[in-house]
Design a protein around this motif. Structure first.
Motif, PDB file in Angstrom:
ATOM      1  N   SER A 110       0.713  -1.188  -0.162  1.00 21.84           N
ATOM      2  CA  SER A 110      -0.014   0.060   0.133  1.00 21.84           C
ATOM      3  C   SER A 110       0.928   1.372   0.018  1.00 21.84           C
ATOM      4  CB  SER A 110      -0.850   0.147   1.170  1.00 21.84           C
ATOM      5  OG  SER A 110      -0.073   0.177   2.344  1.00 21.84           O
ATOM      6  N   GLY A 111       0.303   2.508  -0.426  1.00 25.80           N
ATOM      7  CA  GLY A 111       1.073   3.573  -0.553  1.00 25.80           C
ATOM      8  C   GLY A 111       0.249   4.789  -0.997  1.00 25.80           C
ATOM      9  N   ILE A 112       0.961   5.858  -1.276  1.00 19.15           N
ATOM     10  CA  ILE A 112       0.175   6.890  -1.938  1.00 19.15           C
ATOM     11  C   ILE A 112       0.904   7.550  -3.369  1.00 19.15           C
ATOM     12  CG2 ILE A 112      -0.049   9.522  -1.745  1.00 19.15           C
ATOM     13  CD1 ILE A 112      -0.323   8.831   1.430  1.00 19.15           C
ATOM     14  N   GLU A 113      -0.076   7.889  -4.284  1.00 18.35           N
ATOM     15  CA  GLU A 113       0.512   8.560  -5.452  1.00 18.35           C
ATOM     16  C   GLU A 113      -0.198  10.012  -5.220  1.00 18.35           C
ATOM     17  OE1 GLU A 113       0.108   8.681 -10.074  1.00 18.35           O
ATOM     18  OE2 GLU A 113       0.926   6.958  -9.245  1.00 18.35           O
ATOM     19  N   LEU A 139      -7.748  -0.335  -8.070  1.00 24.47           N
ATOM     20  CA  LEU A 139      -6.936  -1.119  -7.243  1.00 24.47           C
ATOM     21  C   LEU A 139      -7.701  -1.314  -5.778  1.00 24.47           C
ATOM     22  CD1 LEU A 139      -3.581   0.532  -8.538  1.00 24.47           C
ATOM     23  CD2 LEU A 139      -4.600  -1.762  -8.878  1.00 24.47           C
ATOM     24  N   PRO A 140      -7.655  -2.250  -5.142  1.00 24.33           N
ATOM     25  CA  PRO A 140      -7.810  -2.591  -3.784  1.00 24.33           C
ATOM     26  C   PRO A 140      -7.376  -1.341  -3.025  1.00 24.33           C
ATOM     27  CG  PRO A 140      -6.786  -4.449  -4.603  1.00 24.33           C
ATOM     28  CD  PRO A 140      -6.304  -3.340  -5.584  1.00 24.33           C
ATOM     29  N   GLY A 141      -8.378  -1.034  -1.891  1.00 30.66           N
ATOM     30  CA  GLY A 141      -7.898  -0.156  -1.184  1.00 30.66           C
ATOM     31  C   GLY A 141      -8.011   1.569  -1.631  1.00 30.66           C
ATOM     32  N   PHE A 142      -8.554   1.738  -2.885  1.00 29.72           N
ATOM     33  CA  PHE A 142      -8.549   3.069  -3.631  1.00 29.72           C
ATOM     34  C   PHE A 142      -9.264   4.009  -2.676  1.00 29.72           C
ATOM     35  CE2 PHE A 142     -10.049   6.287  -5.917  1.00 29.72           C
ATOM     36  CZ  PHE A 142      -8.823   7.039  -6.657  1.00 29.72           C
ATOM     37  N   ARG A 143      -8.718   5.175  -2.540  1.00 32.29           N
ATOM     38  CA  ARG A 143      -9.335   6.322  -1.715  1.00 32.29           C
ATOM     39  C   ARG A 143      -8.668   7.365  -1.876  1.00 32.29           C
ATOM     40  NH1 ARG A 143      -7.349   7.736   2.857  1.00 32.29           N
ATOM     41  NH2 ARG A 143      -6.274   6.551   4.166  1.00 32.29           N
ATOM     42  N   PRO A 144      -9.304   8.590  -2.032  1.00 31.05           N
ATOM     43  CA  PRO A 144      -8.643  10.019  -1.973  1.00 31.05           C
ATOM     44  C   PRO A 144      -8.066  10.232  -0.427  1.00 31.05           C
ATOM     45  CG  PRO A 144     -10.742  10.484  -2.970  1.00 31.05           C
ATOM     46  CD  PRO A 144     -10.564   8.555  -2.374  1.00 31.05           C
ATOM     47  N   CYS A 145      -6.786  10.742  -0.627  1.00 31.20           N
ATOM     48  CA  CYS A 145      -6.153  10.830   0.762  1.00 31.20           C
ATOM     49  C   CYS A 145      -6.832  12.312   1.313  1.00 31.20           C
ATOM     50  CB  CYS A 145      -4.572  11.281   0.473  1.00 31.20           C
ATOM     51  SG  CYS A 145      -3.604   9.876   0.026  1.00 31.20           S
ATOM     52  N   GLU A 146      -6.657  12.197   2.662  1.00 28.40           N
ATOM     53  CA  GLU A 146      -7.131  13.319   3.399  1.00 28.40           C
ATOM     54  C   GLU A 146      -5.871  14.254   3.313  1.00 28.40           C
ATOM     55  OE1 GLU A 146     -10.106  13.916   5.098  1.00 28.40           O
ATOM     56  OE2 GLU A 146     -10.800  11.775   4.773  1.00 28.40           O
ATOM     57  N   PRO A 147      -6.183  15.499   3.450  1.00 27.89           N
ATOM     58  CA  PRO A 147      -5.087  16.566   3.450  1.00 27.89           C
ATOM     59  C   PRO A 147      -3.945  16.222   4.526  1.00 27.89           C
ATOM     60  CG  PRO A 147      -7.245  17.639   3.278  1.00 27.89           C
ATOM     61  CD  PRO A 147      -7.387  16.126   3.535  1.00 27.89           C
ATOM     62  N   LYS A 148      -4.366  15.972   5.559  1.00 27.28           N
ATOM     63  CA  LYS A 148      -3.186  15.571   6.406  1.00 27.28           C
ATOM     64  C   LYS A 148      -2.340  14.276   6.185  1.00 27.28           C
ATOM     65  CE  LYS A 148      -6.091  12.599   9.497  1.00 27.28           C
ATOM     66  NZ  LYS A 148      -6.908  12.524  10.665  1.00 27.28           N
ATOM     67  N   GLU A 149      -2.745  13.489   5.263  1.00 25.11           N
ATOM     68  CA  GLU A 149      -1.917  12.557   4.767  1.00 25.11           C
ATOM     69  C   GLU A 149      -0.740  12.852   3.861  1.00 25.11           C
ATOM     70  OE1 GLU A 149      -4.029   8.622   4.339  1.00 25.11           O
ATOM     71  OE2 GLU A 149      -5.581   9.985   3.845  1.00 25.11           O
ATOM     72  N   LEU A 150      -1.015  14.068   3.323  1.00 21.79           N
ATOM     73  CA  LEU A 150      -0.149  14.431   2.202  1.00 21.79           C
ATOM     74  C   LEU A 150       1.128  15.401   2.514  1.00 21.79           C
ATOM     75  CD1 LEU A 150      -2.784  15.612  -0.376  1.00 21.79           C
ATOM     76  CD2 LEU A 150      -1.661  13.571  -0.394  1.00 21.79           C
ATOM     77  N   PRO A 151       2.409  15.405   2.003  1.00 23.05           N
ATOM     78  CA  PRO A 151       3.340  16.025   2.343  1.00 23.05           C
ATOM     79  C   PRO A 151       3.072  17.642   1.742  1.00 23.05           C
ATOM     80  CG  PRO A 151       3.916  13.971   0.849  1.00 23.05           C
ATOM     81  CD  PRO A 151       2.552  14.344   0.851  1.00 23.05           C
ATOM     82  N   GLY A 206       3.092  20.740   0.144  1.00 17.49           N
ATOM     83  CA  GLY A 206       3.166  21.297  -1.104  1.00 17.49           C
ATOM     84  C   GLY A 206       2.311  20.381  -2.000  1.00 17.49           C
ATOM     85  N   PHE A 207       1.663  19.519  -1.559  1.00 17.84           N
ATOM     86  CA  PHE A 207       0.837  18.455  -2.558  1.00 17.84           C
ATOM     87  C   PHE A 207      -0.599  18.773  -2.238  1.00 17.84           C
ATOM     88  CE2 PHE A 207       4.715  16.283  -2.542  1.00 17.84           C
ATOM     89  CZ  PHE A 207       4.728  15.632  -3.809  1.00 17.84           C
ATOM     90  N   THR A 208      -1.315  18.973  -3.170  1.00 17.75           N
ATOM     91  CA  THR A 208      -2.835  19.207  -3.302  1.00 17.75           C
ATOM     92  C   THR A 208      -3.851  17.996  -3.533  1.00 17.75           C
ATOM     93  OG1 THR A 208      -2.681  19.822  -5.445  1.00 17.75           O
ATOM     94  CG2 THR A 208      -2.318  21.435  -4.150  1.00 17.75           C
ATOM     95  N   ALA A 209      -3.266  16.991  -4.001  1.00 21.55           N
ATOM     96  CA  ALA A 209      -4.218  15.646  -3.988  1.00 21.55           C
ATOM     97  C   ALA A 209      -3.214  14.605  -3.985  1.00 21.55           C
ATOM     98  CB  ALA A 209      -4.824  15.994  -5.595  1.00 21.55           C
ATOM     99  N   GLY A 210      -3.981  13.418  -3.807  1.00 20.88           N
ATOM    100  CA  GLY A 210      -3.284  12.388  -3.523  1.00 20.88           C
ATOM    101  C   GLY A 210      -4.317  11.229  -3.389  1.00 20.88           C
ATOM    102  N   TYR A 211      -4.040  10.000  -3.656  1.00 21.52           N
ATOM    103  CA  TYR A 211      -4.713   8.797  -3.541  1.00 21.52           C
ATOM    104  C   TYR A 211      -3.842   7.574  -3.019  1.00 21.52           C
ATOM    105  CZ  TYR A 211      -6.878  11.926  -6.969  1.00 21.52           C
ATOM    106  OH  TYR A 211      -7.282  13.000  -7.472  1.00 21.52           O
ATOM    107  N   ARG A 212      -4.715   6.949  -2.141  1.00 17.92           N
ATOM    108  CA  ARG A 212      -4.086   5.836  -1.683  1.00 17.92           C
ATOM    109  C   ARG A 212      -4.592   4.721  -2.164  1.00 17.92           C
ATOM    110  NH1 ARG A 212      -1.442   3.811   2.749  1.00 17.92           N
ATOM    111  NH2 ARG A 212      -0.986   5.937   3.607  1.00 17.92           N
ATOM    112  N   PHE A 213      -3.723   3.518  -2.478  1.00 25.57           N
ATOM    113  CA  PHE A 213      -4.178   2.131  -3.026  1.00 25.57           C
ATOM    114  C   PHE A 213      -3.233   1.193  -2.761  1.00 25.57           C
ATOM    115  CE2 PHE A 213      -2.485   4.950  -6.484  1.00 25.57           C
ATOM    116  CZ  PHE A 213      -1.373   4.283  -6.704  1.00 25.57           C
TER     117      PHE A 213
END
Length: 317
Positions: A86-89, A104-116, A118-125
């Motif tokens: 698992s991880g984040i893009e 993909l399994p476990g796909f969901r948008p990231c919460e803002p607190k999960e992102l480094p 400078g990043f505005t969007a992300g997805y976990r899968f």
């Protein structure tokens, strides 16, 4: 191609070895000829399953899904070097997730607190990560178990691969001269391998067409850091300045990597063209040449799907 028929596969990167395994397990007498065993470009791959700037989309989707199915099965055996991780893009611009990620399994948008920062969007899968040196060794073992043989030799022409009723061309960048194919060009890629400071999840930035990539893939005691994508550059010499940049970009996202010990650099040249070429060529001498090259940075991702299509083409009358 019929059972027991002699087939020569030229090239021993991930495309060549996967194709050789599929054909040998179908019953063909498969002989692999390659200048490097395994191929250095494949050895330099990251590698996370996921289509990477490659066309044609309809075929890529089909090939990629077939490969994903196989990798999920291989992940049940640690000896293959394939693991579901698992991880984040993430992206620094608010963009939609790539189509291939949403299923993909476990796909969901990231919460803002999960992102480094400078990043505005992300997805976990969850996705297959492939420890490529281990995986290529596995393919070689599987090929030999199916009766396949391997010869290390540089060929001047594809015709020199005979005698064979079918020759499968998996030479990657070598196809530029062997075919010849002027549409083929290199895109230099570089990774840095470091000791693992405790990472269990991957991270990848969607950098679009930038030559500076940002990703890290944990493989047990080591982490593969990326990377670069320099269009038109095929030099495989280590670039220490690029390595420093890769380390800095990755450590900015994951500070623990700043203290990791560098183990090696891996450099390859992605064989890139306007579209992946998987097609049969019927020559005047009666030999069928099936081409399977031009996968760019998606060679691992498309490997099993393309190999299945090669098998279908090779078996056609």
């Amino acid at each position: 191609m019929t059972a027991g028929e002699r087939v020569v596969v030229v090239g021993a990167g991930v495309a060549g070895l996967t194709t050789a395994v599929v054909l040998a397990e179908t019953g063909a007498s498969v002989h692999v000829i390659a200048e490097q065993v395994p191929g250095v470009t494949s050895l330099a791959a990251g590698a996370m399953w996921g289509p990477y700037l490659v066309e044609p989309k309809d075929k890529v989707d089909q090939w990629g899904q077939r490969s994903l199915e196989v990798f999920r099965g291989l992940a049940e055996d640690p000896a293959t070097g394939v693991r579901l991780t698992s991880g984040i893009e993430a992206s620094r611009t608010a963009e939609a997730a790539p189509d291939w990620a949403t299923t993909l399994p476990g796909f969901r948008p990231c919460e803002p607190k999960e992102l480094p920062a400078g990043f505005t969007a992300g997805y976990r899968f969850t996705v297959p990560l492939i420890d490529v040196p281990v995986y290529l060794d596995y393919l070689l073992r599987r090929l030999r178990a199916a009766g396949g043989t391997v010869e290390q030799q540089r060929l001047a022409t594809l015709a020199d691969a005979g005698p064979a009723s079918v020759i499968v061309n998996c030479t990657g960048l070598g196809s530029h001269d062997l075919v010849p194919d002027p549409d083929l060009r290199p895109i230099r890629g570089q990774h840095v391998v470091v000791t693992n400071p405790g990472l269990t999840e991957f991270f990848s930035e969607d950098t679009g067409s930038s030559p500076d990539l940002l990703c890290f893939y944990p493989h047990g005691d080591a982490v593969v850091l990326g990377g670069t994508a320099i269009d038109g550059e095929g030099d495989l010499a280590p670039d220490d300045k690029a390595a420093v940049g890769i380390l800095a970009r990755c450590a900015e996202i994951e500070p623990r990597l700043a203290q990791a010990r560098v183990l090696e650099q891996r450099i390859g040249a992605r064989p890139t063209r306007s579209a992946v070429r998987v097609e049969a060529e019927y020559r005047e001498d009666g030999i069928v040449v099936v081409h399977n090259y031009g996968h760019g940075g998606a060679g691992v991702t498309l490997s099993w799907g393309c190999a299945d299509e090669v098998r279908t083409l090779a078996m056609e009358p």
